[in-house]
Design an enzyme around this catalytic site. Structure first.
Site, mmCIF file in Angstrom:
data_model
loop_
_atom_site.group_PDB
_atom_site.id
_atom_site.type_symbol
_atom_site.label_atom_id
_atom_site.label_comp_id
_atom_site.label_asym_id
_atom_site.label_seq_id
_atom_site.Cartn_x
_atom_site.Cartn_y
_atom_site.Cartn_z
ATOM 1 N N HIS A 1 0.652 -1.108 0.129
ATOM 2 C CA HIS A 1 -0.125 -0.009 -0.051
ATOM 3 C C HIS A 1 0.852 1.438 0.032
ATOM 4 C CE1 HIS A 1 0.933 -0.920 4.166
ATOM 5 N NE2 HIS A 1 0.702 0.295 4.382
ATOM 6 N N CYS B 1 2.177 3.788 11.332
ATOM 7 C CA CYS B 1 3.059 2.970 10.320
ATOM 8 C C CYS B 1 3.146 4.366 9.407
ATOM 9 C CB CYS B 1 2.196 1.980 9.497
ATOM 10 S SG CYS B 1 0.737 2.333 8.536
#
Length: 733
Positions: free
Chosen positions: A65, A234
């Site tokens: 991603h 993240c």
């Protein structure tokens, strides 16, 4: 807003044999629908995220991603691999692959839905249904949270419009169950997932409970509930952030522990209620980027791990923090929070760096902290001094003080003014270097002893090396003082009186009496060595510095070479050798972006559309001595670009030293050429390096087929050996 995933974005027979090929296959489907504008540019962004940390998760899941400027709208693509694809998960290959693409400026609603999917991936029923679904439209409906359609008896698929009225109970109800839960996760739970505060305060609506997490702990009889507050984050803030939060919450429910999670994701974050933090018995940080406002959690038993650990072993983390609480282990930040100036809350370096770094990495980071604050003084002072020499000649350093003698109509007076302002700026170099090295180690309490130690280094003629030593000593002394337990009544005066007093006295003593003179001797020896460099030795040094400048294009090795050069001219009267070194370093640093710009101009077909656009900007960046302008090219093709850049940098550095080109200014690129000694030969050295790098890049890239443009990306929905080879380049960074 169109649907994030449709049947066209699902591949239930993903045949890719590597994560690069899988990403290209799924991204090709996005490009075919117009949701990705530049396939290679998008894949480079995916690869850059992949290089930061593996995106494989336990349970056979891969979630590559990224956020990218090449994405037009938030999009999901799903692939199911029979053979499995290695995404770096501890338990082996992934058979379920989700490619998540978010625009660089995605709004909160988009990111909330993406994060809802990330949470649902922790649901075993959901992933089981994905493994058994037989039709792309059904898989897309399941992922969206709609009731998945059942295939007809003859094997044809029902229309997606019948999702909400489907009554068949086949497959033991697994797809229906996953669909219902998905409706909550991607629809009904949008507010909870999008707002970390509501998630933390109210619990997850999808689990059917309404447990109050504001610190009351409930009214159940028996021993008090153990409370944990957690922070997850993240690099992209889309997937791992929310999956770790979900895993910790689920593990907490299973263990009878109250877990409240603050998700610091792309949609922003809302701080936990201070009452919730105050009532917590322990803290878990599961993150790959610095925790924002970490000081809030000071003084509690703390477990600090990467975000993947929060996903893969949440139960172990909960057990670990409970054991720490039972032993009474708390973070040293308790003293800092109370006002004693402790370091536990994290120094500037710790708040911006990676956890678990070794001492060597920390030392380099501390030193770079000081250098980064020093460089603007070097640039401003050096340019002013260089301008003074350019206007007033090389005897301008003998001019009287402009305080006593300044004639508005004389160029010499203005030259003297520039020169003397530059000298004043240079006088700050060593104190600023030492002060901010100490700041990186010990936060604000390190500034006073650092500046004092740096000034002492100047007083004893220890110079740049003395500043390095003074900064490290100052930071170490402050850190040592902060570890001493102080009575509560004295904590208020520690940061403003006690720590500056003790640390300045100790640092000053060591610099004046113990190590100042030996360092000054070493500084003089280094200066003499540089002054004696001639002939072959000077050329070899220039080649070495050129290699270093182009090795990591603005990274630590590049900064070491640049710092070495600026240290030599960071005096009011630098030697000729020091100015030659500065000239060689700047010339070599200009080569990579200029060479890539030239290569994209003369052989554009070897580069994709994004690289050709970057090549236009690289002209300006290279001429301005911004070596980082070549990073996009190195990230996409490091094995060809970096060696070529190093070769050109070595040629330029060696020629610059051989030609005797000198430079008093530490920055400026082509715009300070009039201030350079032997400017024409200096430009020849730069041109030679640019041509060398350009030729090597073109030759190496010609050995492979031309880079495909984004318009060719639609065919990427089916992968093959060539696609895998193409995308392997950006991922090797």
């Amino acid at each position: 807003m169109s649907e994030m995933i449709t049947a066209d974005l699902v591949d239930l027979d993903l045949s890719a044999d590597s994560k690069q090929a899988a990403a290209r296959s799924l991204a090709g489907r996005m490009a075919a629908l117009g949701r990705v504008t530049d396939l290679d540019g998008f894949l480079a962004d995916v690869a850059a995220r992949e290089a930061q940390a593996p995106t494989g998760l336990d349970g056979g899941i891969g979630i590559p991603h990224c956020r990218s400027t090449h994405v037009t709208e938030p999009t999901l693509a799903f692939g199911r691999s029979a053979a499995g694809i290695d995404f770096g998960a501890p338990d082996g290959p992934a058979d379920l692959v989700f490619l998540i693409a978010a625009p660089a400026g995605a709004d909160d609603a988009h990111l909330t839905i993406l994060s809802a999917l990330a949470r649902r991936l922790m649901d075993a029923d959901f992933t089981a249904a994905l493994r058994s679904v037989r039709h792309p439209a059904a898989a897309a409906a399941l992922i969206r949270g709609d009731r998945a359609p059942e295939p007809a008896a003859d094997g044809t698929e029902g229309a997606e419009s019948t999702d909400d009225t489907e009554g068949t109970e086949g497959k033991a109800g697994k797809e229906d169950k996953a669909g219902k839960e998905g409706t909550e996760g991607a629809g009904g739970a949008v507010e909870a997932v999008g707002s970390p505060a509501s998630t933390a305060a109210d619990g997850r609506p999808s689990d059917g409970t309404s447990d109050e997490r504001a610190g009351s702990g409930g009214e159940a009889a028996g021993p008090p509930v153990f409370r944990i507050v957690a922070v997850t984050s993240c690099p992209t803030g889309i997937a791992h952030t929310y999956m770790a939060a979900e895993a910790l919450e689920n593990a907490g429910r299973a263990a009878g522990v109250e877990v409240v999670v603050e998700t610091q994701g792309s949609a922003g974050f809302t701080r936990l209620d201070p009452a919730v933090i105050a009532a917590a018995d322990g803290v878990i940080f599961a993150h790959d980027v610095p925790v924002r406002d970490k000081d809030r959690f000071a003084g509690k038993p703390t477990v600090d791990v990467r975000v993947a650990a929060g996903i893969n072993r949440p139960g172990e983390l909960i057990d670990e923090v409970r054991r720490k609480a039972a032993r009474g282990e708390t973070t040293p930040a308790a003293a800092h929070a109370a006002g004693a100036g402790g370091a536990g809350a994290g120094t500037p370096v710790e708040r911006s760096g990676e956890r678990g770094d070794g001492y060597g990495t920390k030392l380099r980071t501390w030193l770079m902290s000081g250098v980064s604050y020093m460089v603007p003084f070097v640039a401003a002072g050096g340019l002013l001094i260089a301008l003074g020499f350019a206007i007033g000649g090389y005897r301008i350093d003998k001019a009287p003080s402009v305080v006593d003698h300044f004639v508005w109509t004389q160029a010499g007076s203005w030259a003297a003014l520039l020169f003397q302002i530059g000298q004043v700026a240079f006088a700050f170099l060593v104190p600023v270097l030492a002060g901010y090295i100490a700041y990186g180690m010990a936060d604000r309490p390190g500034l006073v002893p650092g500046f004092v130690g740096g000034s002492v280094a100047l007083t004893v003629d220890a110079g740049f090396l003395g500043g390095l030593a003074a900064g490290l000593i100052s930071g170490g002394v402050v850190m040592a003082v902060q570890r001493v337990r102080i009575p509560v009544v004295m904590r208020g005066i520690m940061p403003v009186v006690v720590i500056p007093l003790l640390s300045s006295a100790v640092t000053g003593f060591l610099m004046f009496v113990v190590i100042g003179k030996p360092i000054a001797t070493a500084q003089r020896a280094m200066t003499d060595w540089l002054s004696d460099l001639t002939g072959t030795n000077a050329v070899l040094l220039g080649a070495l510095l050129g290699l270093m400048m182009c090795f990591d294009l603005g990274g630590p090795v590049n900064k070491v070479a640049y710092t070495f050069a600026t240290a030599g001219i960071a005096v009011s009267d630098p030697s000729g050798s020091a100015m030659k070194i500065m000239g060689a370093v700047m010339a070599a640093g200009m080569v990579p972006p200029l060479a890539m710009a030239l290569a994209t101009t003369v052989r554009g077909r070897l580069f994709n559309r994004t690289e050709r656009e970057n090549g236009k900007a690289a002209w300006v960046l290279g001429l301005s001595f911004i070596t980082e302008g070549a990073i996009p090219f190195a990230a996409a093709d490091p094995l060809r670009v970096i060696p070529s850049a190093m070769a050109g940098g070595a040629v330029t550095g060696a020629l610059s030293m051989a030609f005797g080109a000198t430079l008093r200014a530490p920055h400026g690129g082509i715009f300070v050429v009039p201030l350079i000694g032997n400017p024409l030969l200096y430009l020849v050295a730069i041109a030679a390096g640019v041509v060398t790098t350009t030729a090597l890049v073109i030759v190496l890239k010609t050995l492979r087929r031309p880079a495909p443009d984004a318009t060719a990306g639609a065919s990427g929905a089916t992968t093959g050996q060539e696609d895998s080879a193409d995308v392997a380049q950006p991922v090797t960074v």
